[in-house]
Design a protein around this motif. Sequence first.
Motif, short mmCIF file in Angstrom:
data_model
loop_
_atom_site.label_atom_id
_atom_site.label_comp_id
_atom_site.label_asym_id
_atom_site.label_seq_id
_atom_site.Cartn_x
_atom_site.Cartn_y
_atom_site.Cartn_z
N UNK A 1 0.83 -1.21 0.00
CA UNK A 1 0.00 0.00 0.00
C UNK A 1 0.86 1.26 0.00
N UNK A 2 1.87 1.30 0.85
CA UNK A 2 2.71 2.50 0.93
C UNK A 2 3.63 2.63 -0.27
N UNK B 1 6.08 4.56 8.82
CA UNK B 1 5.77 4.68 7.39
C UNK B 1 5.14 6.03 7.05
N UNK B 2 4.48 6.67 8.03
CA UNK B 2 3.79 7.93 7.79
C UNK B 2 4.64 9.13 8.17
N UNK B 3 5.47 9.02 9.20
CA UNK B 3 6.18 10.15 9.79
C UNK B 3 7.16 10.80 8.81
N UNK C 1 9.83 8.35 3.85
CA UNK C 1 10.19 9.40 2.90
C UNK C 1 9.01 10.09 2.25
N UNK C 2 7.78 9.76 2.67
CA UNK C 2 6.63 10.47 2.14
C UNK C 2 6.69 11.95 2.55
N UNK C 3 6.34 12.84 1.63
CA UNK C 3 6.34 14.27 1.91
C UNK C 3 4.89 14.72 2.04
#
Length: 533
Positions: free
Chosen positions: A294-295, A327-329, A368-370
């Motif tokens: 999913x991510x 995974x979100x941070x 690494x999500x922005x």
Amino acid sequence: MDKKLISAATRAMLAGLLCTALLIACRKKDVPAPSVNPGGGVTDTISDAVAEDSLKYLMYQIMQVTYGDGGRTAAGGLPTYYWYSQIPKLNPFDSQYPNADTLLAVMKRYAINSATGRPYDHYSFLDRTGALTNKLMNGVSARALEANNSDFGLEYAPVLSGNNNNGVQLFVLYADKNGPAGRVGVSKGWEITSVNGTTSFTNTYASLRYVYDAIFGSTSSVTLGFRRPDSTLFTATLSPGPYNINPVLFDTVFTVKNQVGASQKVGYFSMYTFASVINDKGQPTNTKTVLDQTFSKFASQGIRNLIVDLRYNGGGSTNTAEYLDSAIAPASAAGKTMYTYKYNDKLMATLNDNKLTTQVNFAAQTSGLLLDHVFFITSRNTASASELTLNNLKPYMSVKLVGDTTYGKPVGFIDFNISAYQKTGAKKYLADLYAINFATHNAKGEGDYYTGIPVDGLAVDYVDVPWGDKRDANLIQVFNYINNGAFKARIAQARVSAAVGGNLHTAIPNAKPLNNFNGMVDYRLSRAVSRIK
């Protein structure tokens, strides 16, 4: 015999016959070599009455006296119950406690929350089948063939039908994709039109109980009729059986206009349980696999906002909350404090000896999500590990809650697997004890949300609306925030219905609780406590 009359010597002898197992079994040195009868089986003559007395005794010892030696002696030192100091000394053999559940219910009454005037502990319980540990730790569905423990992999809610205050319709809240219902396509918003041939349901105990027992209390198959959201009909006979849990019910990527009119990608997924990402053998579970997939999808599409739908998620394993948070941070949170533990005073005073940890950090490298924001869709069914997840992120990024106030469970469990042994070494499993052992706080010290965490944007949950549907009032709120930088007042049914058409339904309040687990369990702490000498 009146349990009040059991002598101290008898109790000591009983304790000598017993040993407490954590997760799997007692240390081998604690168990004498079993004797073998002529038929080749291990001799085991533990009666039901003795087994129940054993469970009461060991449960009380573990919670109130000590776990340092498996709960077998009366010497105090390491009680594990979070509120142990507020419970007076009790006699677990007293006849007023016919079983361990009765004793536990009494113990839960003493610690009173001054803000509410009610007991803090409406969480602790005994799992007498062992199915919950297998489900949460190994990601395998409950042992479906055990009595009163069938599992068709779905959850439903009753709603009042039309203007008839006694008529009821049934709608599916969710179905695990790998479960019997999910494998035939059942999903949120499907109406259950018949249960084993019964097509009329009322808002009465007998009618609601009939449906509940057919879906959750039977060991045999159930035949359900459905009406899909497109009004087509479907009938399926479902048989209970084990399956690898897939906690992600639905995921997609929306394209939404931001405040300056530019298009942004918004990731969305719904998750109904926190089955562990690592099983009891240290191997990745299906939960980890589907979360990674999913991510990876979200990262490849460059999402700028994320919606995590936890409206039906009662929690589960803390390691899944930790995995999800990392995974979100943002990258700035890497390696920093995620949350801290607080135990009772005696455990806090002996941390160096009891092997318990007091702090969990984010992974050394986050995904690494922005993200501009993370939105959590919550409800009164959002509990414990779900609340832990969103609370952990608040010190590090913009966290917005949409829906309704959460359940309110800032405390968690260490799993104690209790078994009885004869002098022969024969073992009888008694229960898994889930009694409150710790509280959690985020990096800013925020916690203690016993009355729930309030939302930033109120929205009604319409149970007949499928996942990702534009009629979902929660999504309307989130998209409005991304568009305009603010939430609207509570999204009312009349406004949504007028805008998109359709007769939307909400569940009957308190008609029945969700059938899934409500809490958070730290199996890492369970292993640590097992090493206490």
